[in-house]
Design a protein around this motif. Structure first.
Motif, PDB file in Angstrom:
ATOM      1  N   GLY A 364     -83.098 -39.189  35.094  1.00  0.00           N
ATOM      2  CA  GLY A 364     -81.782 -39.806  35.213  1.00  0.00           C
ATOM      3  C   GLY A 364     -80.679 -38.868  35.644  1.00  0.00           C
ATOM      4  N   VAL A 365     -80.841 -37.575  35.375  1.00  0.00           N
ATOM      5  CA  VAL A 365     -79.862 -36.561  35.796  1.00  0.00           C
ATOM      6  C   VAL A 365     -80.594 -35.615  36.731  1.00  0.00           C
ATOM      7  N   GLU A 366     -80.362 -35.787  38.007  1.00  0.00           N
ATOM      8  CA  GLU A 366     -81.210 -35.143  39.022  1.00  0.00           C
ATOM      9  C   GLU A 366     -81.111 -33.631  39.060  1.00  0.00           C
ATOM     10  N   TYR A 367     -80.104 -33.042  38.405  1.00  0.00           N
ATOM     11  CA  TYR A 367     -79.968 -31.593  38.447  1.00  0.00           C
ATOM     12  C   TYR A 367     -80.463 -30.910  37.174  1.00  0.00           C
ATOM     13  N   LEU A 368     -81.036 -31.657  36.226  1.00  0.00           N
ATOM     14  CA  LEU A 368     -81.532 -31.058  34.989  1.00  0.00           C
ATOM     15  C   LEU A 368     -83.052 -30.910  35.013  1.00  0.00           C
ATOM     16  N   LEU A 369     -83.512 -29.742  34.621  1.00  0.00           N
ATOM     17  CA  LEU A 369     -84.946 -29.460  34.551  1.00  0.00           C
ATOM     18  C   LEU A 369     -85.203 -28.647  33.282  1.00  0.00           C
ATOM     19  N   VAL A 370     -86.256 -28.997  32.550  1.00  0.00           N
ATOM     20  CA  VAL A 370     -86.617 -28.253  31.346  1.00  0.00           C
ATOM     21  C   VAL A 370     -87.910 -27.497  31.610  1.00  0.00           C
ATOM     22  N   TRP A 398     -87.884 -22.247  19.022  1.00  0.00           N
ATOM     23  CA  TRP A 398     -88.392 -22.817  17.775  1.00  0.00           C
ATOM     24  C   TRP A 398     -89.905 -22.647  17.668  1.00  0.00           C
ATOM     25  N   HIS A 399     -90.618 -22.993  18.745  1.00  0.00           N
ATOM     26  CA  HIS A 399     -92.071 -22.867  18.738  1.00  0.00           C
ATOM     27  C   HIS A 399     -92.460 -21.391  18.648  1.00  0.00           C
ATOM     28  N   THR A 400     -93.563 -21.125  17.971  1.00  0.00           N
ATOM     29  CA  THR A 400     -94.014 -19.749  17.757  1.00  0.00           C
ATOM     30  C   THR A 400     -95.268 -19.414  18.557  1.00  0.00           C
ATOM     31  N   ALA A 401     -95.614 -20.270  19.503  1.00  0.00           N
ATOM     32  CA  ALA A 401     -96.788 -20.049  20.358  1.00  0.00           C
ATOM     33  C   ALA A 401     -96.485 -20.675  21.715  1.00  0.00           C
ATOM     34  N   PRO A 402     -97.330 -20.441  22.725  1.00  0.00           N
ATOM     35  CA  PRO A 402     -97.053 -20.953  24.070  1.00  0.00           C
ATOM     36  C   PRO A 402     -96.779 -22.459  24.110  1.00  0.00           C
ATOM     37  N   ILE A 403     -95.791 -22.837  24.930  1.00  0.00           N
ATOM     38  CA  ILE A 403     -95.496 -24.246  25.168  1.00  0.00           C
ATOM     39  C   ILE A 403     -96.576 -24.810  26.089  1.00  0.00           C
ATOM     40  N   THR A 404     -97.137 -25.947  25.717  1.00  0.00           N
ATOM     41  CA  THR A 404     -98.233 -26.534  26.492  1.00  0.00           C
ATOM     42  C   THR A 404     -97.828 -27.777  27.274  1.00  0.00           C
ATOM     43  N   SER A 405     -96.684 -28.395  26.927  1.00  0.00           N
ATOM     44  CA  SER A 405     -96.269 -29.612  27.626  1.00  0.00           C
ATOM     45  C   SER A 405     -94.796 -29.889  27.348  1.00  0.00           C
ATOM     46  N   VAL A 406     -94.095 -30.397  28.355  1.00  0.00           N
ATOM     47  CA  VAL A 406     -92.724 -30.883  28.182  1.00  0.00           C
ATOM     48  C   VAL A 406     -92.570 -32.139  29.024  1.00  0.00           C
ATOM     49  N   GLU A 407     -91.737 -33.067  28.540  1.00  0.00           N
ATOM     50  CA  GLU A 407     -91.467 -34.270  29.326  1.00  0.00           C
ATOM     51  C   GLU A 407     -90.170 -34.916  28.859  1.00  0.00           C
ATOM     52  N   TRP A 408     -89.299 -35.204  29.828  1.00  0.00           N
ATOM     53  CA  TRP A 408     -88.066 -35.903  29.525  1.00  0.00           C
ATOM     54  C   TRP A 408     -88.353 -37.357  29.147  1.00  0.00           C
ATOM     55  N   HIS A 409     -87.525 -37.893  28.277  1.00  0.00           N
ATOM     56  CA  HIS A 409     -87.581 -39.311  27.937  1.00  0.00           C
ATOM     57  C   HIS A 409     -87.350 -40.129  29.213  1.00  0.00           C
ATOM     58  N   PRO A 410     -88.088 -41.228  29.416  1.00  0.00           N
ATOM     59  CA  PRO A 410     -87.962 -41.978  30.669  1.00  0.00           C
ATOM     60  C   PRO A 410     -86.609 -42.648  30.882  1.00  0.00           C
ATOM     61  N   THR A 411     -85.853 -42.914  29.799  1.00  0.00           N
ATOM     62  CA  THR A 411     -84.565 -43.595  29.954  1.00  0.00           C
ATOM     63  C   THR A 411     -83.412 -42.864  29.291  1.00  0.00           C
ATOM     64  N   ASP A 412     -83.644 -42.125  28.227  1.00  0.00           N
ATOM     65  CA  ASP A 412     -82.591 -41.380  27.538  1.00  0.00           C
ATOM     66  C   ASP A 412     -82.518 -39.986  28.147  1.00  0.00           C
ATOM     67  N   THR A 413     -81.472 -39.726  28.917  1.00  0.00           N
ATOM     68  CA  THR A 413     -81.406 -38.493  29.701  1.00  0.00           C
ATOM     69  C   THR A 413     -81.137 -37.245  28.871  1.00  0.00           C
ATOM     70  N   SER A 414     -80.862 -37.395  27.591  1.00  0.00           N
ATOM     71  CA  SER A 414     -80.597 -36.217  26.756  1.00  0.00           C
ATOM     72  C   SER A 414     -81.773 -35.845  25.862  1.00  0.00           C
ATOM     73  N   VAL A 415     -82.843 -36.620  25.897  1.00  0.00           N
ATOM     74  CA  VAL A 415     -83.965 -36.426  24.981  1.00  0.00           C
ATOM     75  C   VAL A 415     -85.209 -35.976  25.755  1.00  0.00           C
ATOM     76  N   PHE A 416     -85.925 -35.006  25.213  1.00  0.00           N
ATOM     77  CA  PHE A 416     -87.220 -34.615  25.778  1.00  0.00           C
ATOM     78  C   PHE A 416     -88.187 -34.274  24.656  1.00  0.00           C
ATOM     79  N   ALA A 417     -89.468 -34.303  24.998  1.00  0.00           N
ATOM     80  CA  ALA A 417     -90.543 -33.968  24.061  1.00  0.00           C
ATOM     81  C   ALA A 417     -91.218 -32.685  24.523  1.00  0.00           C
ATOM     82  N   ALA A 418     -91.744 -31.931  23.563  1.00  0.00           N
ATOM     83  CA  ALA A 418     -92.460 -30.696  23.877  1.00  0.00           C
ATOM     84  C   ALA A 418     -93.600 -30.512  22.891  1.00  0.00           C
TER      85      ALA A 418
END
Length: 495
Positions: A364-370, A398-418
């Motif tokens: 939803g926000v074309e200039y944001l990337l996580v 926060w995580h204490t080991a390698p990040i294995t996945s990230v994904e923005w919420h499909p409709t809420d532009t401020s929320v993502f999962a990791a």
């Protein structure tokens, strides 16, 4: 969220400590004047008077043993568990069902370390339980125990059914009052129906091509896999979906409809579909573009080359069909345009101190990337600032080991999962601002951080070595994750 509970020892039920439970002297009969004479008691010789009982108690001579009371076992003590805390030998984690609307765990015969959500025709913005979700995954079977030979790997099309509401498991008070919203589900367990396709080599990464809601059942549904052999296979899973969905003949096609061999023997983990085509990146730092033509799939012979190490992830721009981003073990995130000459990246940034494992472009926000790195860091970037030495607009350690996945919420532009190799799946909300008047929530010292970030919305645990997480685009708030031991499907009360 998880709770910690201690295992209770097997002890006999406690004895009652109440006193004065002996048989009392019967009262005077109704309507009888006690002055007329003393009531004759047939058990006078067997029953002690109240004065005698009191005297005996005072002298410690009470030989009366009270009866044991029937009582349910005391509930196991629980407390909220903060990641990083140590567990005692007699402690284990259990889910706190009060914070989940639904929570289900399903497993397959072999580990499935990559998957993607399939678009279905059940409608969008579905809210009524129970839910049904379609996914496609691939196995990493490994060796067969006791045989010394490698098991055959598969691409598996799965229908996850009867994903019922489970919040009432811990609190049935609403149901007793009759306000249970028809329970929004059933008491039965979730179901897993599947069909499999043979696959040569373990599936490193699997991705489904985007489909529109207007796609018919006759249209192919393309899925791409990157094999450990270095080949990228493309399958049409539409016949398998039709077979699982209803009465239909079993698919005869058991082989991929196309195989990309441009990567040689270099395996890879980066696969991404877009309007322009299929991007694939390998450990030999090469990125290839495959397009669909009237005569079939065609892969460009010239790779995109700017990275100096393995390409770990790829993402198409949600707004510009010719632009994509890449993440690499060379610690950089790069942005490319397929129209640029020389097949070189347009801009880049050194995003992490270690390998950049995964990226996700905000829909939803074309200039944001996580991005997520090997050091466990999560960083949110404003691509408009990719000049000079940009700094992330948000940085979470926060995580204490390698990040294995990230994904923005499909409709809420401020929320993502990791997700991370520390067995945590986290949900974040950038719209939450720190409250200066609120005391920070201190975590165990072993977690390596001083306080819980206010943007940390939720922590899900219970899986071993979480590898991928995806939001379901048609069921708001539903999260699906895969790990070495199981799939988890859940919805929280906060999303």
């Amino acid at each position: 969220m998880a709770k910690r509970t201690s295992e209770a020892a097997d002890l006999p039920p406690p004895k009652s400590t109440a006193k004065g439970q002996g048989t009392a002297r019967p009262p005077a009969a109704a309507g009888v004047d006690e002055e007329m004479g003393e009531f004759e008691d047939r058990w006078e010789d067997e029953i002690e008077s109240e004065e005698e009982v009191m005297d005996a108690e005072a002298e410690g001579e009470d030989d009366f043993t009270p009866a044991q009371e029937d009582s349910a076992p005391a509930p196991e003590p629980t407390q909220t568990y903060l990641p990083g805390g140590a567990l005692e030998a007699d402690e284990h984690l259990v889910p706190d069902n009060s914070v989940y609307l639904a929570l289900h765990s399903l497993s397959y015969a072999w580990p499935c370390l990559s998957f993607d959500v399939l678009h279905d025709d059940l409608g969008s913005d579905r809210a009524t339980f129970p839910h049904t979700a379609w996914i496609v995954t691939g196995t990493q079977a490994g060796e067969v125990p006791g045989q010394g030979s490698k098991a055959k790997d598969e691409v598996v099309i799965m229908r996850l059914g009867n994903l019922a509401k489970t919040q009432g498991d811990d609190d049935d008070s609403d149901a007793e009052d009759g306000d249970d919203d028809d329970q929004d589900g059933t008491d039965e367990d979730a179901t897993l129906d599947f069909l499999s396709i043979p696959h040569v080599g373990s599936v490193n990464r699997i991705r489904a091509a985007p489909t529109s809601t207007s796609s018919g059942s006759a249209d192919p549904y393309h899925v791409a896999t990157f094999s450990e052999t270095g080949k990228v296979h493309i399958f049409d899973v539409r016949p398998y979906i039709d077979t699982l969905a209803g009465p239909s003949s079993r698919p005869r096609q058991k082989s991929p409809i196309h195989t990309i061999t441009n990567h040689g023997r270099s395996e890879g983990f980066a696969v991404e579909w877009g309007q322009t085509g299929l991007l694939t990146g390998d450990i030999d730092r090469k990125i290839f573009l495959t397009t669909l033509t009237p005569t079939g799939f065609s892969t460009s012979s010239q790779p995109y080359l700017s990275h100096t190490s393995s390409v770990e992830d790829l993402q198409w721009s949600p707004s510009e069909p010719t632009v994509f981003a890449s993440a690499s073990a060379d610690r950089t995130v790069r942005v490319w345009d397929v129209r640029a000459k020389g097949r070189k990246s347009v801009v880049s940034v050194e995003a992490h101190e270690q390998d950049v494992n995964v990226i996700s472009w905000n829909k939803g926000v074309e200039y944001l990337l996580v991005s997520g790195g090997d050091e466990g860091g999560l960083k949110v970037w404003d691509l408009r600032m990719f000049k000079g030495t940009p700094t992330p607009v948000a940085n979470f350690q926060w995580h204490t080991a390698p990040i294995t996945s990230v994904e923005w919420h499909p409709t809420d532009t401020s929320v993502f999962a990791a997700s991370g190799s520390d067995d945590q799946l986290t949900l974040w909300d950038l719209s939450v601002e720190p409250d200066e008047d609120e005391a920070p929530i201190v975590t165990p010292a072993t977690n390596g951080v001083s306080a819980v970030p206010p943007q940390l919305l939720f922590v899900h645990q219970g899986q071993k070595d979480v590898k991928e997480v995806h939001w379901h685009p048609q069921i708001p708030g539903m999260v699906i994750s895969t790990a070495s031991d199981s799939f988890n499907v859940f919805k929280t009360i906060s999303c």
